[in-house]
Design a protein around this motif. Structure first.
Motif, PDB file in Angstrom:
ATOM      1  N   ARG A  57      17.517  -6.071   8.676  1.00  0.00           N
ATOM      2  CA  ARG A  57      16.631  -6.546   9.735  1.00  0.00           C
ATOM      3  C   ARG A  57      16.099  -5.382  10.572  1.00  0.00           C
ATOM      4  O   ARG A  57      14.908  -5.352  10.928  1.00  0.00           O
ATOM      5  N   ALA A  58      16.958  -4.419  10.855  1.00  0.00           N
ATOM      6  CA  ALA A  58      16.540  -3.276  11.667  1.00  0.00           C
ATOM      7  C   ALA A  58      15.490  -2.447  10.942  1.00  0.00           C
ATOM      8  O   ALA A  58      14.500  -2.012  11.551  1.00  0.00           O
ATOM      9  N   ILE A  59      15.673  -2.210   9.663  1.00  0.00           N
ATOM     10  CA  ILE A  59      14.702  -1.415   8.901  1.00  0.00           C
ATOM     11  C   ILE A  59      13.359  -2.131   8.839  1.00  0.00           C
ATOM     12  O   ILE A  59      12.301  -1.508   8.971  1.00  0.00           O
ATOM     13  N   LEU A  60      13.379  -3.441   8.657  1.00  0.00           N
ATOM     14  CA  LEU A  60      12.139  -4.205   8.577  1.00  0.00           C
ATOM     15  C   LEU A  60      11.340  -4.133   9.882  1.00  0.00           C
ATOM     16  O   LEU A  60      10.109  -4.277   9.866  1.00  0.00           O
ATOM     17  N   ALA A  61      12.025  -3.902  10.980  1.00  0.00           N
ATOM     18  CA  ALA A  61      11.347  -3.845  12.284  1.00  0.00           C
ATOM     19  C   ALA A  61      11.038  -2.420  12.725  1.00  0.00           C
ATOM     20  O   ALA A  61      10.479  -2.224  13.808  1.00  0.00           O
ATOM     21  N   ASP A  62      11.379  -1.433  11.896  1.00  0.00           N
ATOM     22  CA  ASP A  62      11.283  -0.029  12.289  1.00  0.00           C
ATOM     23  C   ASP A  62      10.056   0.622  11.658  1.00  0.00           C
ATOM     24  O   ASP A  62       9.957   0.760  10.438  1.00  0.00           O
ATOM     25  N   ALA A  63       9.103   1.050  12.492  1.00  0.00           N
ATOM     26  CA  ALA A  63       7.864   1.659  11.999  1.00  0.00           C
ATOM     27  C   ALA A  63       8.101   3.006  11.332  1.00  0.00           C
ATOM     28  O   ALA A  63       7.187   3.555  10.712  1.00  0.00           O
ATOM     29  N   GLY A 338       9.689  -8.591  11.142  1.00  0.00           N
ATOM     30  CA  GLY A 338       8.788  -7.544  11.601  1.00  0.00           C
ATOM     31  C   GLY A 338       7.331  -7.838  11.266  1.00  0.00           C
ATOM     32  O   GLY A 338       6.952  -8.985  10.991  1.00  0.00           O
ATOM     33  N   VAL A 339       6.502  -6.794  11.257  1.00  0.00           N
ATOM     34  CA  VAL A 339       5.059  -6.991  11.097  1.00  0.00           C
ATOM     35  C   VAL A 339       4.693  -7.534   9.717  1.00  0.00           C
ATOM     36  O   VAL A 339       3.631  -8.130   9.553  1.00  0.00           O
ATOM     37  N   HIS A 340       5.578  -7.369   8.736  1.00  0.00           N
ATOM     38  CA  HIS A 340       5.294  -7.862   7.392  1.00  0.00           C
ATOM     39  C   HIS A 340       5.935  -9.225   7.125  1.00  0.00           C
ATOM     40  O   HIS A 340       5.922  -9.688   5.985  1.00  0.00           O
ATOM     41  N   GLN A 341       6.488  -9.858   8.157  1.00  0.00           N
ATOM     42  CA  GLN A 341       7.095 -11.169   7.938  1.00  0.00           C
ATOM     43  C   GLN A 341       6.074 -12.110   7.309  1.00  0.00           C
ATOM     44  O   GLN A 341       4.895 -12.097   7.660  1.00  0.00           O
ATOM     45  N   CYS A 342       6.544 -12.904   6.365  1.00  0.00           N
ATOM     46  CA  CYS A 342       5.659 -13.710   5.521  1.00  0.00           C
ATOM     47  C   CYS A 342       4.625 -14.495   6.330  1.00  0.00           C
ATOM     48  O   CYS A 342       4.975 -15.326   7.175  1.00  0.00           O
ATOM     49  N   LEU A 343       3.360 -14.235   6.048  1.00  0.00           N
ATOM     50  CA  LEU A 343       2.256 -14.895   6.730  1.00  0.00           C
ATOM     51  C   LEU A 343       2.260 -16.403   6.480  1.00  0.00           C
ATOM     52  O   LEU A 343       1.917 -17.191   7.353  1.00  0.00           O
ATOM     53  N   GLY A 344       2.654 -16.808   5.275  1.00  0.00           N
ATOM     54  CA  GLY A 344       2.598 -18.216   4.893  1.00  0.00           C
ATOM     55  C   GLY A 344       3.894 -18.973   5.076  1.00  0.00           C
ATOM     56  O   GLY A 344       4.071 -20.055   4.497  1.00  0.00           O
ATOM     57  N   GLN A 345       4.808 -18.456   5.911  1.00  0.00           N
ATOM     58  CA  GLN A 345       6.119 -19.106   6.024  1.00  0.00           C
ATOM     59  C   GLN A 345       6.030 -20.529   6.558  1.00  0.00           C
ATOM     60  O   GLN A 345       6.791 -21.408   6.120  1.00  0.00           O
ATOM     61  N   GLN A 346       5.104 -20.789   7.484  1.00  0.00           N
ATOM     62  CA  GLN A 346       5.002 -22.148   8.019  1.00  0.00           C
ATOM     63  C   GLN A 346       4.440 -23.115   6.972  1.00  0.00           C
ATOM     64  O   GLN A 346       4.867 -24.272   6.889  1.00  0.00           O
ATOM     65  N   LEU A 347       3.520 -22.629   6.149  1.00  0.00           N
ATOM     66  CA  LEU A 347       3.013 -23.449   5.057  1.00  0.00           C
ATOM     67  C   LEU A 347       4.133 -23.765   4.082  1.00  0.00           C
ATOM     68  O   LEU A 347       4.302 -24.913   3.655  1.00  0.00           O
ATOM     69  N   ALA A 348       4.929 -22.760   3.725  1.00  0.00           N
ATOM     70  CA  ALA A 348       6.040 -22.975   2.796  1.00  0.00           C
ATOM     71  C   ALA A 348       7.035 -23.985   3.357  1.00  0.00           C
ATOM     72  O   ALA A 348       7.537 -24.858   2.631  1.00  0.00           O
ATOM     73  N   ARG A 349       7.321 -23.880   4.641  1.00  0.00           N
ATOM     74  CA  ARG A 349       8.270 -24.820   5.263  1.00  0.00           C
ATOM     75  C   ARG A 349       7.749 -26.256   5.191  1.00  0.00           C
ATOM     76  O   ARG A 349       8.497 -27.188   4.855  1.00  0.00           O
ATOM     77  N   VAL A 350       6.478 -26.436   5.527  1.00  0.00           N
ATOM     78  CA  VAL A 350       5.910 -27.790   5.482  1.00  0.00           C
ATOM     79  C   VAL A 350       5.959 -28.334   4.058  1.00  0.00           C
ATOM     80  O   VAL A 350       6.347 -29.488   3.829  1.00  0.00           O
ATOM     81  N   GLU A 351       5.586 -27.510   3.083  1.00  0.00           N
ATOM     82  CA  GLU A 351       5.612 -27.949   1.690  1.00  0.00           C
ATOM     83  C   GLU A 351       7.017 -28.351   1.263  1.00  0.00           C
ATOM     84  O   GLU A 351       7.212 -29.385   0.606  1.00  0.00           O
ATOM     85  N   MET A 352       8.003 -27.548   1.625  1.00  0.00           N
ATOM     86  CA  MET A 352       9.380 -27.858   1.213  1.00  0.00           C
ATOM     87  C   MET A 352       9.914 -29.097   1.914  1.00  0.00           C
ATOM     88  O   MET A 352      10.590 -29.926   1.291  1.00  0.00           O
ATOM     89  N   ARG A 353       9.639 -29.231   3.199  1.00  0.00           N
ATOM     90  CA  ARG A 353      10.096 -30.433   3.907  1.00  0.00           C
ATOM     91  C   ARG A 353       9.526 -31.688   3.271  1.00  0.00           C
ATOM     92  O   ARG A 353      10.240 -32.665   3.009  1.00  0.00           O
ATOM     93  N   VAL A 354       8.231 -31.673   3.048  1.00  0.00           N
ATOM     94  CA  VAL A 354       7.574 -32.849   2.468  1.00  0.00           C
ATOM     95  C   VAL A 354       8.069 -33.101   1.047  1.00  0.00           C
ATOM     96  O   VAL A 354       8.429 -34.227   0.681  1.00  0.00           O
ATOM     97  N   ALA A 355       8.090 -32.056   0.225  1.00  0.00           N
ATOM     98  CA  ALA A 355       8.403 -32.211  -1.191  1.00  0.00           C
ATOM     99  C   ALA A 355       9.855 -32.604  -1.421  1.00  0.00           C
ATOM    100  O   ALA A 355      10.145 -33.546  -2.191  1.00  0.00           O
ATOM    101  N   PHE A 356      10.797 -31.917  -0.799  1.00  0.00           N
ATOM    102  CA  PHE A 356      12.208 -32.277  -0.976  1.00  0.00           C
ATOM    103  C   PHE A 356      12.479 -33.679  -0.450  1.00  0.00           C
ATOM    104  O   PHE A 356      13.196 -34.473  -1.074  1.00  0.00           O
TER     105      PHE A 356
END
Length: 396
Positions: A57-63, A338-356
Motif C-alpha cells: 500500500r505504501a509503495i502504491l501511494a509513493d511517487a 493511490g493515483v493508479h487505483q482502478c478507475l472502474g472499481q465502482q462499475l465492477a462493484r455494481v456489476e458483481m452485486r447485481v450479478a451474484f
C-alpha cells in the motif's frame, strides 16, 4: 541490507495442489519471513518482492516509485514506452492527462445509475441459461457476456462486434496465446478502434468514447484509452464472476448465508475481491533509493507487488485464508491504491452485486457439474487469474 533478507530466485507461480484460490505456497512462505524479499527477475536483474499489506500500500501511494513501462528493469533489454493513451503504464503528468477526463464518467453516482441496465443484461443472460437447461458453462453463459455487454455499451462498441472483441481481449490475458497470437490480437484491436474512433468523431452517440472524441485527445490517444478501458472492463470482472462463483460453490456454508441474507451482498463482494485478488501482481520501479520494510530499494530497481499475499496478510486480516462473507476488516487492495487505483472499481462493484445476487436467487440448487479438481483454471502466467470454464448444473 543484511544477509538475513529472504531471497526468492524466481517469481513463484504454482498454487497449492487442490487449493485454486490460494496464492502460491512460496509467496505465502516469503511473507512469513517478512514483508519484503529479494527477487531475481527473468533477465537476471536483482529486484524485490513485496508481500506485506502495509508495504504494498505504501509503495502504491509513493511517487518515488514509477509505473512507467520503459523503466521496468526485468528482462535485460530496453522496453519501449507505453503507446499513447495506455495510461496505466505512465506517471504524472501524462497519466493524469488521460485519467482526469474519465473520472467524472466513472463516479459512484453514475455507476449506480447503470444498475437497472446491468440488472436487465444479467436477467437476459440468466434467462437464456435457464431456457437452455443444465448443464451450462457459467463462463460463456454468464460471467463473460454480462461485463462484455456493459462495457461495450458504455464505450459505444456496437453489439455485433462484442464477440470478436472478447476473443481478442482473451488473447491478451489468457496466458496461453503465443507471442504471435497476442501481437495479432493487439494489432486487430488497434485497427478496429481506429475505425471506431473515426466513427465517433463523425457521428457521436451517447457513450464514453464519443465524449472523449470531443476532447483534445488525438486519434492515437483515443485508441489507447479505449483499449485500456475495454481490456480492464471485460476481463477482470468476468473472472471475478466466474472464480467468485467457484469459490462460493466450494464454500457452501458461506453461499447459504448469502442466500439467506441479501444484506450480505455488499460485504460478500468485498470479501471475494480480497480473497481472490484476480489481478495478482503489479510492478513499480524506484526512481531513487527508498526504504521499505526496513530494506533499501535501490534507484532503478523494479519491485513486484504481490496483491494476493497483501490481501492475505495476517497482520492486516484475521484468519486471512478463510472466505468470510461477514468480514468487517475491509480495506483490501484488489483495486490497487493511490493515483493508479482502478478507475472502474465502482462499475465492477455494481456489476458483481447485481450479478451474484441474481445468480444465487435464480438458481438455488446451483452446483458444480464436475468434480472441483476438474475445473479448468487459467495458467498462473495469465495476467488475470480465473477459470477457463466452469461447468455447473441445477435442478431444472
Amino acid at each position: 541490507m543484511g544477509e538475513s533478507v529472504h531471497a526468492v530466485e524466481a517469481m513463484p507461480t504454482a498454487r497449492p495442489p487442490g487449493c485454486p484460490f490460494d496464492p502460491p505456497t512460496e509467496l505465502v512462505e516469503a511473507r512469513r519471513h517478512g514483508p519484503i524479499s529479494r527477487l531475481t527477475h527473468p533477465g537476471g536483474q536483482a529486484g524485490w518482492l513485496v508481500t506485506g499489506y502495509d508495504q504494498v500500500r505504501a509503495i502504491l501511494a509513493d511517487a518515488r516509485f514509477s509505473s512507467r513501462k520503459d523503466l521496468l528493469n526485468v528482462v535485460g533489454f530496453a522496453i519501449p514506452p507505453a503507446p499513447p493513451g495506455e495510461f496505466l503504464l505512465m506517471d504524472e503528468p501524462q497519466h493524469g492527462r488521460y485519467r482526469k477526463p474519465l473520472v467524472r464518467r466513472f463516479t459512484v453516482r453514475r455507476m449506480r445509475l447503470l444498475a437497472e441496465r446491468i440488472a436487465q443484461i444479467t436477467t437476459d443472460c440468466l434467462d437464456a441459461m435457464e431456457q437452455a437447461g443444465p448443464p451450462a458453462d457459467l463462463v460463456t453463459a454468464f460471467a463473460k457476456p454480462v461485463p462484455a455487454i456493459v462495457i461495450c455499451e458504455l464505450l459505444g462498441v456496437p453489439y455485433q462486434d462484442r464477440s470478436s472483441f472478447q476473443e481478442r481481449i482473451d488473447a491478451f490475458h489468457s496466458g496461453e496465446a503465443s507471442d504471435e497470437e497476442v501481437l495479432a490480437a493487439y494489432t486487430a484491436t488497434q485497427e478496429y478502434l481506429a475505425g471506431l474512433v473515426a466513427e465517433k468523431r463523425a457521428n457521436p452517440t451517447d457513450d464514453v468514447l464519443s465524449e472523449l472524441a470531443d476532447s483534445d485527445l488525438t486519434d492515437e490517444e483515443l485508441k489507447g484509452v479505449g483499449l485500456v478501458l475495454l481490456a480492464a472492463g471485460l476481463d477482470t470482472t468476468a473472472n471475478m464472476l466466474a472464480l467468485g462463483t467457484f469459490a462460493l460453490l466450494r464454500n457452501p456454508a458461506q453461499l447459504a448465508a448469502l442466500r439467506a441474507d441479501p444484506a450480505l451482498l455488499d460485504p460478500a463482494v468485498e470479501e471475494l475481491l480480497r480473497y481472490l485478488s484476480v489481478a495478482k501482481t503489479f510492478m513499480r520501479t524506484a526512481l531513487e533509493d527508498v526504504e521499505v520494510g526496513g530494506q533499501t530499494i535501490e534507484a532503478g530497481t523494479t519491485v513486484v507487488l504481490s496483491y494476493h499475499t497483501a490481501n492475505r496478510d495476517p497482520e492486516r486480516f484475521a484468519d486471512p485464508h478463510t472466505l468470510d462473507l461477514g468480514r468487517r476488516d475491509g480495506g483490501h487492495l484488489a483495486f490497487g491504491h493511490g493515483v493508479h487505483q482502478c478507475l472502474g472499481q465502482q462499475l465492477a462493484r455494481v456489476e458483481m452485486r447485481v450479478a451474484f445476487g441474481a445468480l444465487v436467487d435464480r438458481f438455488p440448487t446451483l452446483r458444480l457439474a464436475v468434480p472441483a479438481e476438474e475445473v479448468a483454471l487459467r495458467p498462473e502466467t495469465a495476467d488475470i487469474y480465473g477459470v477457463k470454464s466452469l461447468p455447473v448444473t441445477w435442478d431444472a
